[in-house]
Design a protein around this motif. Sequence first.
Motif, mmCIF file in Angstrom:
data_model
loop_
_atom_site.group_PDB
_atom_site.id
_atom_site.type_symbol
_atom_site.label_atom_id
_atom_site.label_comp_id
_atom_site.label_asym_id
_atom_site.label_seq_id
_atom_site.Cartn_x
_atom_site.Cartn_y
_atom_site.Cartn_z
ATOM 1 N N PHE A 16 0.837 -1.196 0.000
ATOM 2 C CA PHE A 16 0.000 0.000 0.000
ATOM 3 C C PHE A 16 0.872 1.246 0.000
ATOM 4 C CE2 PHE A 16 -2.390 3.343 2.188
ATOM 5 C CZ PHE A 16 -3.567 3.362 1.443
ATOM 6 N N ARG A 17 1.926 1.228 0.814
ATOM 7 C CA ARG A 17 2.838 2.370 0.925
ATOM 8 C C ARG A 17 3.484 2.671 -0.435
ATOM 9 N NH1 ARG A 17 5.083 3.796 5.986
ATOM 10 N NH2 ARG A 17 4.714 1.677 6.694
ATOM 11 N N LEU A 18 3.802 1.642 -1.218
ATOM 12 C CA LEU A 18 4.390 1.836 -2.542
ATOM 13 C C LEU A 18 3.386 2.428 -3.535
ATOM 14 C CD1 LEU A 18 6.468 -1.454 -2.931
ATOM 15 C CD2 LEU A 18 7.348 0.873 -2.574
ATOM 16 N N GLU A 19 2.110 2.104 -3.337
ATOM 17 C CA GLU A 19 1.067 2.574 -4.251
ATOM 18 C C GLU A 19 0.526 3.952 -3.890
ATOM 19 O OE1 GLU A 19 -1.934 -0.481 -4.363
ATOM 20 O OE2 GLU A 19 -0.516 -2.000 -5.020
ATOM 21 N N GLU A 20 0.690 4.362 -2.661
ATOM 22 C CA GLU A 20 0.120 5.611 -2.150
ATOM 23 C C GLU A 20 1.213 6.506 -1.598
ATOM 24 O OE1 GLU A 20 -3.269 6.585 -1.325
ATOM 25 O OE2 GLU A 20 -4.172 4.891 -2.338
ATOM 26 N N MET A 21 0.963 7.790 -1.611
ATOM 27 C CA MET A 21 1.839 8.740 -0.921
ATOM 28 C C MET A 21 1.305 8.847 0.503
ATOM 29 S SD MET A 21 4.384 10.192 -2.446
ATOM 30 C CE MET A 21 4.691 11.902 -2.149
ATOM 31 N N LEU A 22 2.025 8.310 1.470
ATOM 32 C CA LEU A 22 1.568 8.349 2.853
ATOM 33 C C LEU A 22 2.186 9.523 3.586
ATOM 34 C CD1 LEU A 22 1.641 4.622 4.035
ATOM 35 C CD2 LEU A 22 -0.301 5.976 3.289
ATOM 36 N N ALA A 23 1.318 10.380 4.103
ATOM 37 C CA ALA A 23 1.790 11.488 4.935
ATOM 38 C C ALA A 23 1.717 11.092 6.403
ATOM 39 C CB ALA A 23 0.945 12.733 4.676
ATOM 40 N N THR A 24 1.000 10.022 6.691
ATOM 41 C CA THR A 24 0.838 9.557 8.066
ATOM 42 C C THR A 24 1.823 8.438 8.353
ATOM 43 O OG1 THR A 24 -0.832 7.963 7.367
ATOM 44 C CG2 THR A 24 -1.631 10.096 8.080
ATOM 45 N N SER A 25 2.076 8.210 9.639
ATOM 46 C CA SER A 25 2.935 7.082 10.010
ATOM 47 C C SER A 25 2.063 5.843 10.180
ATOM 48 C CB SER A 25 3.687 7.392 11.301
ATOM 49 O OG SER A 25 2.787 7.506 12.387
ATOM 50 N N VAL A 26 2.575 4.711 9.723
ATOM 51 C CA VAL A 26 1.839 3.447 9.805
ATOM 52 C C VAL A 26 2.791 2.394 10.343
ATOM 53 C CG1 VAL A 26 0.573 1.676 8.527
ATOM 54 C CG2 VAL A 26 0.392 4.079 7.821
ATOM 55 N N SER A 27 2.363 1.675 11.379
ATOM 56 C CA SER A 27 3.162 0.606 11.971
ATOM 57 C C SER A 27 2.303 -0.640 12.103
ATOM 58 C CB SER A 27 3.647 0.994 13.370
ATOM 59 O OG SER A 27 4.384 2.182 13.337
ATOM 60 N N ARG A 47 -1.695 13.156 11.637
ATOM 61 C CA ARG A 47 -0.781 14.291 11.754
ATOM 62 C C ARG A 47 -1.277 15.388 12.684
ATOM 63 N NH1 ARG A 47 -0.224 16.026 5.768
ATOM 64 N NH2 ARG A 47 -2.307 15.132 5.742
ATOM 65 N N THR A 48 -2.584 15.601 12.754
ATOM 66 C CA THR A 48 -3.091 16.746 13.510
ATOM 67 C C THR A 48 -3.962 16.353 14.706
ATOM 68 O OG1 THR A 48 -4.971 16.948 12.015
ATOM 69 C CG2 THR A 48 -3.020 18.289 11.520
ATOM 70 N N ALA A 49 -4.036 15.062 15.002
ATOM 71 C CA ALA A 49 -4.820 14.601 16.151
ATOM 72 C C ALA A 49 -4.043 13.485 16.826
ATOM 73 C CB ALA A 49 -6.191 14.101 15.698
ATOM 74 N N SER A 50 -3.913 13.588 18.140
ATOM 75 C CA SER A 50 -3.135 12.577 18.860
ATOM 76 C C SER A 50 -3.975 11.371 19.273
ATOM 77 C CB SER A 50 -2.490 13.217 20.100
ATOM 78 O OG SER A 50 -3.498 13.723 20.959
ATOM 79 N N ALA A 86 -5.609 18.661 6.671
ATOM 80 C CA ALA A 86 -4.646 17.573 6.881
ATOM 81 C C ALA A 86 -5.334 16.373 7.517
ATOM 82 C CB ALA A 86 -3.482 18.049 7.753
ATOM 83 N N LEU A 87 -6.197 16.616 8.505
ATOM 84 C CA LEU A 87 -6.932 15.517 9.139
ATOM 85 C C LEU A 87 -7.825 14.817 8.124
ATOM 86 C CD1 LEU A 87 -7.669 13.903 11.653
ATOM 87 C CD2 LEU A 87 -9.363 15.679 12.200
#
Length: 119
Positions: A16-27, A47-50, A86-87
Motif C-alpha cells: 500500500f505504501r508503494l502505491e500511495e503517498m503516505l503522509a501519516t505514520s503506519v506501523s 498528523r493533527t490529532a493525537s 490535513a486531518l
Amino acid sequence: MPYRDQATVQSWVEQFRLEEMLATSVSVLEKDFTAGPESGIVVVGLRTASTVTFIEPIIKDGTPTWVVTFEPRHEGFNLDAEGVAALSQDLATLARLCEFLQRKTDEALREKAESSSLS
C-alpha cells in the motif's frame, strides 16, 4: 485465520505504501504482543490529532472485516482550516488502507479456499 500474521500484514502495508503517498505514520504491531495468526494490528498516526487510531479485522458473520478504531480522548482539540484539511487527508488515507487490507484479506481467503478444494 492463519493467512494473516504480522509479516503478511506488514507486506500488505508496504505494498500500500508503494502505491500511495503516505503522509501519516503506519506501523504493524503484533496484536496483544503474541506472534501468530491473530497478530498484525495496524496503528496509524494522524498528523493533527493525537487520537490512538488502529485498524484490525473483527469477525462479523463468520468473516473477517477490517475496521478502524479511534481510542477515546480525554480532552478536545482545535484545528485551523489547514489542520482540518490535513486531518481530512489522513482520514481518507485511513479509509483507503482499510479498504486495501479488506481486499487483500478477501483475496487470501479466496486463494486458501481454492487451494483447499483442489486438495
